[in-house]
Design a protein around this motif. Sequence first.
Motif, PDB file in Angstrom:
ATOM      1  N   ALA A   1       0.826  -1.210   0.000  1.00  0.00           N
ATOM      2  CA  ALA A   1       0.000   0.000   0.000  1.00  0.00           C
ATOM      3  C   ALA A   1       0.860   1.260   0.000  1.00  0.00           C
ATOM      4  N   GLN A   2       1.954   1.241   0.774  1.00  0.00           N
ATOM      5  CA  GLN A   2       2.817   2.424   0.833  1.00  0.00           C
ATOM      6  C   GLN A   2       3.581   2.616  -0.475  1.00  0.00           C
ATOM      7  N   VAL A   3       4.012   1.516  -1.086  1.00  0.00           N
ATOM      8  CA  VAL A   3       4.695   1.602  -2.390  1.00  0.00           C
ATOM      9  C   VAL A   3       3.754   2.243  -3.415  1.00  0.00           C
ATOM     10  N   ALA A   4       2.482   1.859  -3.350  1.00  0.00           N
ATOM     11  CA  ALA A   4       1.504   2.399  -4.303  1.00  0.00           C
ATOM     12  C   ALA A   4       1.369   3.917  -4.153  1.00  0.00           C
ATOM     13  N   ARG A   5       1.606   4.438  -2.941  1.00  0.00           N
ATOM     14  CA  ARG A   5       1.501   5.885  -2.692  1.00  0.00           C
ATOM     15  C   ARG A   5       2.810   6.629  -3.013  1.00  0.00           C
ATOM     16  N   SER A   6       3.875   5.860  -3.314  1.00  0.00           N
ATOM     17  CA  SER A   6       5.193   6.482  -3.469  1.00  0.00           C
ATOM     18  C   SER A   6       5.654   6.429  -4.925  1.00  0.00           C
TER      19      SER A   6
END
Length: 569
Positions: free
Chosen positions: A119-124
């Motif tokens: 999820a964090q990779v998707a936001r970065s």
Amino acid sequence: MMKKLTILLSASILMLTIDCGLQEKADLVILNGKVLTIDKERPTAEAIAIKGENIIAVGTTSELSALVEKGTTKVIDAGGRLVIPGFNDAHVHFGPLDPDYIELRYTTDPSTITGKVRAQVARSKPGELIRGGHWEHEMFIDKKWPTKELIDKVSPQNPVILSRADGHSVLVNTYILKASGITKNTPDPFGGVIQKDPVTGEPTGILKENAENLIKTGEVKAERTPEEEQARIWQGYLIALKEARELGVTSIQIPGSADFSAYEKLQKDGKLTSRIDIGKELTSDTELLKKYLELEKLYPKEGNWIRFGYLKAFIDGTIGSGTALMFEPFTDNPATSGLAMMPYEEFEKMVVTADKLGFQIGVHAIGDKGNNWTLNAFEKAEDENGKRNSRHRDEHAQTLQPSDIPRFSRLGVIASMQPTHCISDKKFCEKRIGSERAKGAYAWKSLADAGAKLAFGTDYQVEPLNPMEGLYAAVTRKDRLGEDGEGWHPEQKIKMEKAIEYYTLGSAYSQFMEERKGMIRPGFLADIVILDKDLITIPENEIMKTKVDYTITGGKVVYASGNNGPLPR
Ligand SMILES: [Zn+2]
């Protein structure tokens, strides 16, 4: 007149309010609780009535039901749950958190980590560093160290670093191993371990201690405008305050400085849900001290929300790093007895100068000599400037020579202690200082028996903010897994009621607020928590699992768990 008054006072609160014709209705009433008031005059009760920011009555459910006005008074039915004063963390390095940090504390299923990283990779953006941590593999279902495979497939183009709860190991992904040049052939650095797969010999992604220094992230820094940066900091404050209220921490005492104006803005926006004390660094520069006096006028002791706290100094380092100032050399390293942060004379001058101007002073003191110097300087200040209600603070009071223990009470010095340090450090503490000196380490019971005033806190983020861990440490002196036996130096264990008292009233005393905070008593600030378990009666392995169901700060319900049914109207 006098006699009548006495009769009235001894009558129940209900009678008092009726007799005086002042049957003031409450804004909020808590009924059917097991209320531990920390008030010696009335240790237990069932119900609390609150009006505005303050407690107006404490009594039985039937008495205080009379203060409920249908349609206007909010009612919380505690349903027999434990109700105590809000936690007051007397030593907490509180501040804005990184909004993108992946919080992994209390994770039991390692696959959750995969999901959160995805999820964090998707936001970065590709190349941006992903950070997170506080995982503890002993809490995982399989109790196994996590490996890079857990995160590799969801982070092919981003460096990922996930710290273990103790901060002494990290899990990194293949992106980082490559960028750092760490392969199966890389030898362990001095004081560090590159964990390797026993079959393939490949690095698993776990780097321990000094092996973390090998990390080269190969990250692409995020580009942000100053406005974006500001917005992130603001969000970081909101995250930190949310964590505090969810844990029942209604008061925060920051050692040293922090941004007064940020907290003021939060308060104006109605977002400040914990009370904050902020200090400054100790100095003997009288011009600077005069500026601090001005600052103290802006945030006075009489305030209840944002207050000027105390002046902080460091006299030494830590036991873990071998920099605590000891009288005798370390047991496991006879070449050193630690480090003083400054010569004694300079330190004493600072203390005497600031004391003369009326400041409260708090000194980080870990080693037995560091603590001795701290007490000596406070004593010198008393000799030179006269005895006053100074309430100087020994922050940590971690290892004490026996003869210094009674001096706390004699000098009115507060032992500001963080019980979790004991259970985190005890493993290496005994190795470092030997069994004889360990008798004076984290010696809260000896201090209390000698009449010292204690204040409890966490030293967050060195330790978790959760007060349950501190309570557990104070009453068990066992590691977090609940080792067998009686705990480390069990003679220093204290009762749960006392541990709660030091975490509430004791901390309030350390900030000159014991006459309006830290007890559940009429007239006091309505800072209250309701817990899902009865800390007084549960077995010790349940203490750290205890959760907060309600947090009330200044009469406002600032947090309610999903455990409550409908929220009070
Ligand atoms: Zn600290």
